[in-house]
Design a protein around this motif. Sequence first.
Motif, PDB file in Angstrom:
ATOM      1  N   ILE A  97       3.381   9.408   5.096  1.00  0.00           N
ATOM      2  CA  ILE A  97       2.982  10.648   5.770  1.00  0.00           C
ATOM      3  C   ILE A  97       3.714  11.840   5.177  1.00  0.00           C
ATOM      4  O   ILE A  97       4.950  11.873   5.114  1.00  0.00           O
ATOM      5  N   ASP A  98       2.948  12.820   4.764  1.00  0.00           N
ATOM      6  CA  ASP A  98       3.477  14.086   4.251  1.00  0.00           C
ATOM      7  C   ASP A  98       4.020  14.906   5.421  1.00  0.00           C
ATOM      8  O   ASP A  98       3.319  15.139   6.412  1.00  0.00           O
ATOM      9  N   VAL A  99       5.300  15.334   5.326  1.00  0.00           N
ATOM     10  CA  VAL A  99       5.897  16.146   6.402  1.00  0.00           C
ATOM     11  C   VAL A  99       6.381  17.498   5.849  1.00  0.00           C
ATOM     12  O   VAL A  99       7.326  18.089   6.367  1.00  0.00           O
ATOM     13  N   SER A 100       5.716  17.976   4.806  1.00  0.00           N
ATOM     14  CA  SER A 100       6.080  19.281   4.251  1.00  0.00           C
ATOM     15  C   SER A 100       5.650  20.384   5.211  1.00  0.00           C
ATOM     16  O   SER A 100       4.911  20.151   6.173  1.00  0.00           O
ATOM     17  N   SER A 101       6.109  21.607   4.950  1.00  0.00           N
ATOM     18  CA  SER A 101       5.842  22.721   5.865  1.00  0.00           C
ATOM     19  C   SER A 101       4.350  23.014   5.998  1.00  0.00           C
ATOM     20  O   SER A 101       3.899  23.482   7.046  1.00  0.00           O
ATOM     21  N   VAL A 135       6.544   5.498   6.162  1.00  0.00           N
ATOM     22  CA  VAL A 135       7.313   6.232   5.155  1.00  0.00           C
ATOM     23  C   VAL A 135       6.972   7.702   5.310  1.00  0.00           C
ATOM     24  O   VAL A 135       5.797   8.061   5.469  1.00  0.00           O
ATOM     25  N   VAL A 136       7.981   8.563   5.301  1.00  0.00           N
ATOM     26  CA  VAL A 136       7.738  10.004   5.355  1.00  0.00           C
ATOM     27  C   VAL A 136       8.247  10.633   4.063  1.00  0.00           C
ATOM     28  O   VAL A 136       9.223  10.160   3.467  1.00  0.00           O
ATOM     29  N   TYR A 137       7.571  11.664   3.636  1.00  0.00           N
ATOM     30  CA  TYR A 137       7.997  12.331   2.406  1.00  0.00           C
ATOM     31  C   TYR A 137       7.661  13.814   2.472  1.00  0.00           C
ATOM     32  O   TYR A 137       6.716  14.244   3.137  1.00  0.00           O
ATOM     33  N   ALA A 138       8.478  14.572   1.778  1.00  0.00           N
ATOM     34  CA  ALA A 138       8.251  16.014   1.547  1.00  0.00           C
ATOM     35  C   ALA A 138       8.756  16.269   0.133  1.00  0.00           C
ATOM     36  O   ALA A 138       8.141  15.813  -0.827  1.00  0.00           O
ATOM     37  N   GLY A 139       9.931  16.938   0.005  1.00  0.00           N
ATOM     38  CA  GLY A 139      10.517  17.089  -1.322  1.00  0.00           C
ATOM     39  C   GLY A 139      11.143  15.793  -1.815  1.00  0.00           C
ATOM     40  O   GLY A 139      11.415  15.621  -3.004  1.00  0.00           O
ATOM     41  N   GLU A 140      11.402  14.876  -0.907  1.00  0.00           N
ATOM     42  CA  GLU A 140      11.898  13.525  -1.204  1.00  0.00           C
ATOM     43  C   GLU A 140      11.259  12.585  -0.193  1.00  0.00           C
ATOM     44  O   GLU A 140      10.399  13.008   0.590  1.00  0.00           O
ATOM     45  N   SER A 141      11.674  11.341  -0.170  1.00  0.00           N
ATOM     46  CA  SER A 141      11.033  10.392   0.746  1.00  0.00           C
ATOM     47  C   SER A 141      12.057   9.403   1.278  1.00  0.00           C
ATOM     48  O   SER A 141      13.112   9.183   0.675  1.00  0.00           O
ATOM     49  N   GLY A 164      11.050  19.224   9.018  1.00  0.00           N
ATOM     50  CA  GLY A 164      12.430  19.645   8.911  1.00  0.00           C
ATOM     51  C   GLY A 164      13.403  18.505   8.668  1.00  0.00           C
ATOM     52  O   GLY A 164      14.603  18.736   8.522  1.00  0.00           O
ATOM     53  N   GLN A 165      12.904  17.273   8.614  1.00  0.00           N
ATOM     54  CA  GLN A 165      13.786  16.134   8.382  1.00  0.00           C
ATOM     55  C   GLN A 165      14.127  15.971   6.897  1.00  0.00           C
ATOM     56  O   GLN A 165      15.067  15.258   6.560  1.00  0.00           O
ATOM     57  N   LEU A 166      13.345  16.619   6.034  1.00  0.00           N
ATOM     58  CA  LEU A 166      13.550  16.526   4.585  1.00  0.00           C
ATOM     59  C   LEU A 166      13.437  17.913   3.967  1.00  0.00           C
ATOM     60  O   LEU A 166      12.859  18.829   4.559  1.00  0.00           O
ATOM     61  N   ASN A 167      13.953  18.061   2.757  1.00  0.00           N
ATOM     62  CA  ASN A 167      13.746  19.301   2.008  1.00  0.00           C
ATOM     63  C   ASN A 167      12.267  19.506   1.766  1.00  0.00           C
ATOM     64  O   ASN A 167      11.510  18.548   1.549  1.00  0.00           O
ATOM     65  N   ALA A 203       7.201  17.916  -6.518  1.00  0.00           N
ATOM     66  CA  ALA A 203       8.607  17.545  -6.371  1.00  0.00           C
ATOM     67  C   ALA A 203       8.749  16.044  -6.617  1.00  0.00           C
ATOM     68  O   ALA A 203       7.765  15.325  -6.766  1.00  0.00           O
ATOM     69  N   GLY A 204      10.012  15.601  -6.683  1.00  0.00           N
ATOM     70  CA  GLY A 204      10.268  14.173  -6.803  1.00  0.00           C
ATOM     71  C   GLY A 204      10.526  13.733  -8.231  1.00  0.00           C
ATOM     72  O   GLY A 204      10.047  14.353  -9.194  1.00  0.00           O
TER      73      GLY A 204
END
Length: 332
Positions: A97-101, A135-141, A164-167, A203-204
Amino acid sequence: MMEGITFAHPQFFWLLLALPVALAWYIFKRDQQAPSLRMSSTQGFGDGGWLPKLRHGLILLRLLALAAVITALARPQTQDVSSKTKTTKGIDIVMAIDVSSSMLARDLKPYRLEALKEVASEFIKERPNDRIGLVVYAGESYTKTPITSDKAIALRSLEEITYGQLNDGTAIGMGLATSVNRLKDSKAKSKVVILLTDGVNNAGAIEPATAAELAVEFGIKTYTIGLGTNGNALSPISYNPDGSFRFGMRQVEIDEKLLQEIAATTGGQYFRATNNASLESIYDEINKLEKTEVEEIKFRRFEEKFRPLIFLAGILLLLEWVLANTLFRSML
């Protein structure tokens, strides 16, 4: 009284047709069962009272006993059915799951991430025989929940996912690689990743193509979902002085070509969700595509109910014999 009772041999009920025939024969022959006396007049004699009339009730006792025996021959019984399910082909599923802004965009109601959580929750509930991981990911995972058969844990972890849990950023390759890492040692017959994003890979440290090749190596199928309406969406564009997001219209950018390539490489499919309804239908479609083979074993326990009927028939016949040899002895 007869609720829940079935009969193992209902064909014996045909014998009940003999009972009215026997009764008719008795009525026809009853005048011959006692000697007759011819007299010119019965004046001065009483009608004998009610006792002689009751002797005809003996045939009813015998017929009721026969009816009970016939019903017993039909074997009345109740059955208790219990079932046990055995999974013959389990599926291990990781939802990336993507959790980016950008997942806070409001083209889905109330916003993308919350809409996804609602649909994914129903998907998990409808997979009772499979193991689910998150699995959650944004700038990292990172792994939110390892694959587990405990749906309560998976649902609780899903509810806890927030921005907000990841960059910030969108590391699609990292999200897929982490999902593959969770599934690579699985012994399940089928291994599946459902990867959702609303952006482009920016990213990544792992390229999406590399992660897709790893998925192929470990026999992991990937379904990809691009989330976002066509055109512009009300999305976070900057921060307010208090640290909250300022929203504005922004072009929806999804790397559909990349998502299609990942799905095609791993043997999965790509889907595009532009609203809540289409997102829900996509998860329904994946639910149908990934069927778990379940064997249902039913156990039936029968309880025979003929014994009380045999006992009743015996009581009726005994009662007939006693009455015939006592109260009605002089009349038979």
